[in-house]
Structures are given as C-alpha cells and as structure tokens.
Scaffold this active site. Structure first.
Site, short mmCIF file in Angstrom:
data_model
loop_
_atom_site.label_atom_id
_atom_site.label_comp_id
_atom_site.label_asym_id
_atom_site.label_seq_id
_atom_site.Cartn_x
_atom_site.Cartn_y
_atom_site.Cartn_z
N VAL A 270 0.81 -1.23 0.00
CA VAL A 270 0.00 0.00 0.00
C VAL A 270 0.84 1.28 0.00
CG1 VAL A 270 -2.09 -1.02 0.99
CG2 VAL A 270 -0.33 -0.08 2.52
N TYR B 128 2.53 -0.62 22.90
CA TYR B 128 1.76 -0.52 21.65
C TYR B 128 2.03 0.85 20.98
CZ TYR B 128 -1.97 -1.95 18.47
OH TYR B 128 -2.70 -2.33 17.36
N LYS C 233 -4.12 3.39 15.29
CA LYS C 233 -5.44 2.75 15.37
C LYS C 233 -6.53 3.78 15.72
CE LYS C 233 -4.34 -1.58 14.48
NZ LYS C 233 -4.53 -2.09 13.10
N SER D 122 2.32 -10.32 13.15
CA SER D 122 2.41 -8.90 13.52
C SER D 122 2.40 -8.72 15.03
CB SER D 122 1.21 -8.12 12.99
OG SER D 122 1.27 -8.02 11.62
#
Ligand code: NDP
Length: 262
Positions: free
Chosen positions: A72, A162, A169, A202
């Site tokens: 992408v 994270y 996100k 992942s």
C-alpha cells in the site's frame, strides 16, 4: 414457496477483496475462510514476494480466487490490484483491510521517543491505507458494499509498548467514521472490528505480547482470549446483509475485555 433444502448462503454471488493474509494464522485468513464458507469469491493481496507463495497456496484452496501484489505504500500497485479485480470479477461487494505496520523499535519502550519516520510510516501503512483502498474500492461497489478494518483497544487506552500503533489505530477508527459518512450515500458501509490480542506474526512484533495475552485472558469476562475464527465470523456478519443497518462502528470482539474497569 421453495423447499427447505436450497437455503441461500450469506455471500452467494458476492465478490470480496482481502488485504493482509501473511499466513494461515493471519486474521485476514480467518475472515476469508468464514466468507468462503458462505459462498464468497475473493481476491487476495500480498505485500512482498517472500510471502507470495504462502498466500497463493492458501488462496488456491478456495473457489475462483485471485492473488495480486499490493504494497500500500506504492500507489501504482494499489491501482493495479483494483484493475485486476475489475478485470476478473467486474465488481466488488466487500473488502477486508487487515494490515498494519510500525518499525519494531517503535513498539517497545516509551511512546515519547517515537521518531518522525516511525510515526509517518505507522500512520501511512496502518491508517491512511484504509482511505486509500476505500477510494479505489468505491467505484467497483456498484451495488453497494461493505468495508471492514481491524483495530485494537490501544486506540482508546494506553497499552504499554503498543505506542505509535495505538495512535495509528485511533486514526483508523476515526477514518472509519468519516469514510462511513462519505460512502453511505452509495450504500457502502464501513466498520472496524476491535479484536482482542491474538498470536499472529504482527502481534509478535509488539514487545511482551505473551504477557499481554496472559493478562487479557485472565481478566476478560469470558476468561480467555478471542480466536481469529471468532473475529472472522464477526467480519462475515459485517460484510453480509445481516448487518445492513450498521456503519461507522467499532465493534469489540475481545471476549468482553474492554468493558472491565477495576
Ligand atoms: P499478520 O502479520 O498476519 O497480518 C498483517 C498483514 O499486514 C500482513 O499480511 C502484512 O504483510 C501486511 N502489511 C504490512 N505492511 C504492508 C504494506 N505496506 N502493504 C500491504 N500489506 C502490508 O497479523 P494480524 O493478522 O495480527 O494483523 C492484521 C490486522 O489486525 C492488523 O491491522 C493488526 O493491527 C490488527 N489487529 C491484530 C491483533 C492481534 O493481536 N493480532 C489485535 C487487534 C488488531 P507482510 O507479512 O508481507 O508484511
């Protein structure tokens, strides 16, 4: 009235496009097998040549599939992937966006140390790509459609390690709402699934993932971790007409972990 034996499958005559199968543990693969069980035909994209064989092997276990390259970060590859789908199937009914990336060093230590490059990469690959593929998919969704993406609780609350992926996100969930607002007039729905932690390729990039799985598994109301198959079944619901009144939502599939306070 027809007899009882010719029950229509949920995704009969539907065509889907699946981004994010790396191997059989990928959440995207669980979504694909759930969709295939209800009659969908699907195109699969892969990012790098090193996983082309893996993805092809899996895809070819399904009826009338297509496998196309698509990193992408390369707009030309995105355009070519959608052209290939248009050529083979003529249209698109649903799309599963299940991709994310951040440099490994950004997924440990303190968020405050995030570099400009890591921030840009994480947001581009993990969040902007949803808008990018929605833009390309919409003209092919001539009979309406459904787009589903994968988010995580770290969008909303701090999850140690994270880091920048949580910020990505959050952008992904906001993008879901804006896209749903824009595309609703064409009967295209856009929703996110916020999945609990699952041991995938992942996930192993996030430091101390094993400890996180243990913690969530003990504290969730269902006292276990969610499975990729459960996420896949929710994706099936979201891409089917059963969810025709739902758009712009983030649906938790996490054994209830997100509802817990102390
Ligand atoms: P996987 O590693 O199986 O899937 C991630 C996919 O993203 C891979 O296919 C990977 O391709 C692809 N990808 C990365 N960079 C690019 C890029 N530039 N262009 C195209 N594809 C790319 O892991 P998961 O199944 O766990 O992850 C799927 C989604 O689910 C992600 O968005 C993840 O954040 C989300 N999620 C995962 C959870 C978990 O605990 N596992 C929990 C909640 C959400 P390649 O392998 O070639 O790099």
């Amino acid at each position: 009235m027809k007899g009882g034996n010719d029950k229509k499958m949920l995704l009969e005559n539907k065509v889907g496009m699946i981004f994010g199968v790396a191997n059989k543990r990928s959440i995207a693969w669980a979504c694909a097998t759930a969709a295939a069980s209800q009659g969908a035909r699907m195109a699969f994209t892969y990012q790098a040549d090193r996983i082309k064989e893996n993805v092809s092997e899996l895809a070819h276990t399904l009826n009338d599939s297509l496998v196309v390259p698509c990193d992408v970060s390369e707009q030309a590859q995105v355009d070519a992937a959608f052209d290939a789908v248009k050529q083979k199937y003529g249209r698109l009914d649903f799309l599963v966006h299940s991709i994310a990336f951040a440099p490994r060093e950004a997924l440990e230590g303190e968020f405050v140390a995030t570099t400009r490059d890591a921030f840009r990469t994480a947001l581009e690959i993990s969040a902007f790509s949803l808008t990018q593929v929605a833009m390309a998919a919409a003209p092919l969704m001539t009979e309406g459609g459904s787009i589903v993406t994968m988010s995580y609780y770290g969008a909303e609350k701090v999850v140690i390690n994270y880091n920048v992926m949580g910020v990505a996100k959050a952008a992904l969930e906001a993008s879901t709402r804006y896209l749903a607002s824009d595309l609703g007039k064409d009967n295209i729905r856009v929703n996110a699934i916020s999945a609990g932690p699952i041991n995938t390729l992942s996930a192993r990039g996030v430091k101390n993932m094993g400890a996180l799985l243990g913690y969530v598994g003990q504290r969730s109301p269902l006292k276990r971790n969610v499975t990729a198959a459960e996420v896949g079944n929710t994706a099936l619901f979201l891409v089917s007409d059963l969810s025709s009144g739902i758009t712009g939502e983030t649906i938790y599939v996490d054994c209830g972990y997100n509802i817990m306070g102390i």
